[in-house]
Write a protein that holds these residues in place. Structure first.
Motif, PDB file in Angstrom:
ATOM      1  N   GLY A  27      25.522  54.899  47.024  1.00 44.42           N
ATOM      2  CA  GLY A  27      26.401  53.980  47.731  1.00 44.42           C
ATOM      3  C   GLY A  27      26.949  52.930  46.781  1.00 44.42           C
ATOM      4  N   ASN A  28      28.142  52.433  47.093  1.00 42.79           N
ATOM      5  CA  ASN A  28      28.783  51.375  46.318  1.00 42.79           C
ATOM      6  C   ASN A  28      29.253  50.292  47.271  1.00 42.79           C
ATOM      7  N   ARG A  29      29.411  49.092  46.749  1.00 42.58           N
ATOM      8  CA  ARG A  29      29.909  47.991  47.573  1.00 42.58           C
ATOM      9  C   ARG A  29      31.273  47.478  47.110  1.00 42.58           C
ATOM     10  N   ARG A  30      31.537  47.507  45.813  1.00 44.58           N
ATOM     11  CA  ARG A  30      32.798  46.976  45.287  1.00 44.58           C
ATOM     12  C   ARG A  30      33.833  48.061  45.022  1.00 44.58           C
ATOM     13  N   TYR A  31      33.396  49.199  44.558  1.00 42.13           N
ATOM     14  CA  TYR A  31      34.315  50.259  44.149  1.00 42.13           C
ATOM     15  C   TYR A  31      34.083  51.510  44.992  1.00 42.13           C
ATOM     16  N   PHE A  32      35.006  52.444  44.940  1.00 39.24           N
ATOM     17  CA  PHE A  32      34.824  53.718  45.620  1.00 39.24           C
ATOM     18  C   PHE A  32      35.357  54.837  44.738  1.00 39.24           C
ATOM     19  N   ASP A  33      34.895  56.028  44.993  1.00 42.59           N
ATOM     20  CA  ASP A  33      35.302  57.208  44.233  1.00 42.59           C
ATOM     21  C   ASP A  33      36.401  57.949  44.979  1.00 42.59           C
ATOM     22  N   VAL A  34      37.352  58.465  44.220  1.00 38.89           N
ATOM     23  CA  VAL A  34      38.379  59.364  44.753  1.00 38.89           C
ATOM     24  C   VAL A  34      38.267  60.648  43.949  1.00 38.89           C
ATOM     25  N   HIS A  35      38.129  61.765  44.631  1.00 42.46           N
ATOM     26  CA  HIS A  35      38.000  63.067  43.969  1.00 42.46           C
ATOM     27  C   HIS A  35      39.217  63.914  44.302  1.00 42.46           C
ATOM     28  N   TYR A  36      39.857  64.454  43.270  1.00 42.12           N
ATOM     29  CA  TYR A  36      40.959  65.403  43.434  1.00 42.12           C
ATOM     30  C   TYR A  36      40.528  66.704  42.778  1.00 42.12           C
ATOM     31  N   TYR A  37      40.614  67.786  43.497  1.00 42.71           N
ATOM     32  CA  TYR A  37      40.134  69.072  42.999  1.00 42.71           C
ATOM     33  C   TYR A  37      41.282  69.844  42.351  1.00 42.71           C
ATOM     34  N   LEU A  38      41.235  69.943  41.022  1.00 40.04           N
ATOM     35  CA  LEU A  38      42.254  70.663  40.259  1.00 40.04           C
ATOM     36  C   LEU A  38      42.124  72.166  40.446  1.00 40.04           C
ATOM     37  N   ALA A  39      40.895  72.644  40.544  1.00 37.88           N
ATOM     38  CA  ALA A  39      40.628  74.077  40.689  1.00 37.88           C
ATOM     39  C   ALA A  39      39.259  74.250  41.339  1.00 37.88           C
ATOM     40  N   GLY A  40      39.053  75.422  41.916  1.00 40.67           N
ATOM     41  CA  GLY A  40      37.743  75.750  42.466  1.00 40.67           C
ATOM     42  C   GLY A  40      37.457  75.078  43.796  1.00 40.67           C
ATOM     43  N   HIS A  41      36.173  75.002  44.103  1.00 41.86           N
ATOM     44  CA  HIS A  41      35.736  74.405  45.368  1.00 41.86           C
ATOM     45  C   HIS A  41      34.328  73.846  45.187  1.00 41.86           C
ATOM     46  N   GLU A  42      33.909  73.035  46.139  1.00 37.96           N
ATOM     47  CA  GLU A  42      32.591  72.405  46.093  1.00 37.96           C
ATOM     48  C   GLU A  42      32.197  72.014  47.505  1.00 37.96           C
ATOM     49  N   VAL A  43      30.912  72.060  47.807  1.00 32.73           N
ATOM     50  CA  VAL A  43      30.402  71.564  49.080  1.00 32.73           C
ATOM     51  C   VAL A  43      29.894  70.145  48.826  1.00 32.73           C
ATOM     52  N   ILE A  44      30.421  69.205  49.597  1.00 31.70           N
ATOM     53  CA  ILE A  44      29.998  67.814  49.458  1.00 31.70           C
ATOM     54  C   ILE A  44      29.248  67.394  50.717  1.00 31.70           C
ATOM     55  N   GLU A  45      28.435  66.362  50.593  1.00 27.85           N
ATOM     56  CA  GLU A  45      27.690  65.831  51.739  1.00 27.85           C
ATOM     57  C   GLU A  45      27.911  64.329  51.781  1.00 27.85           C
TER      58      GLU A  45
END
Length: 77
Positions: A22-40
């Motif tokens: 977890g974060n309080r000040r920042y956040f992540d942005v994910h862009y998928y260039l190729a492939g796939h992934e299961v996230i939780e």
């Protein structure tokens, strides 16, 4: 790092961890260039705090069960 944008390109399978980050000040942005992934993901309120928040790293860690989604090439999460 103030008001800057930091990016990282990963070409291998992501490291699987047992804890949610977890974060309080920042956040992540994910862009998928190729492939796939299961996230939780989950709301912090639904998880158990395992490691208290550290201002130096802007991170805290939680355990529990989240909701899973498969993300694919071209998606932003």
């Amino acid at each position: 790092i103030g008001d800057s944008l930091v990016y990282m390109i990963e070409t291998n399978e992501s490291k699987r961890t047992e804890l949610f980050e977890g974060n309080r000040r920042y956040f992540d942005v994910h862009y998928y260039l190729a492939g796939h992934e299961v996230i939780e993901f989950a709301s912090k309120a639904d998880l158990t705090l395992e490691q208290r928040y550290q201002d130096e790293t802007d991170r805290e860690f939680f355990s529990g069960q989240g909701e899973r989604r498969e993300v694919h090439q071209g998606q932003v999460v």
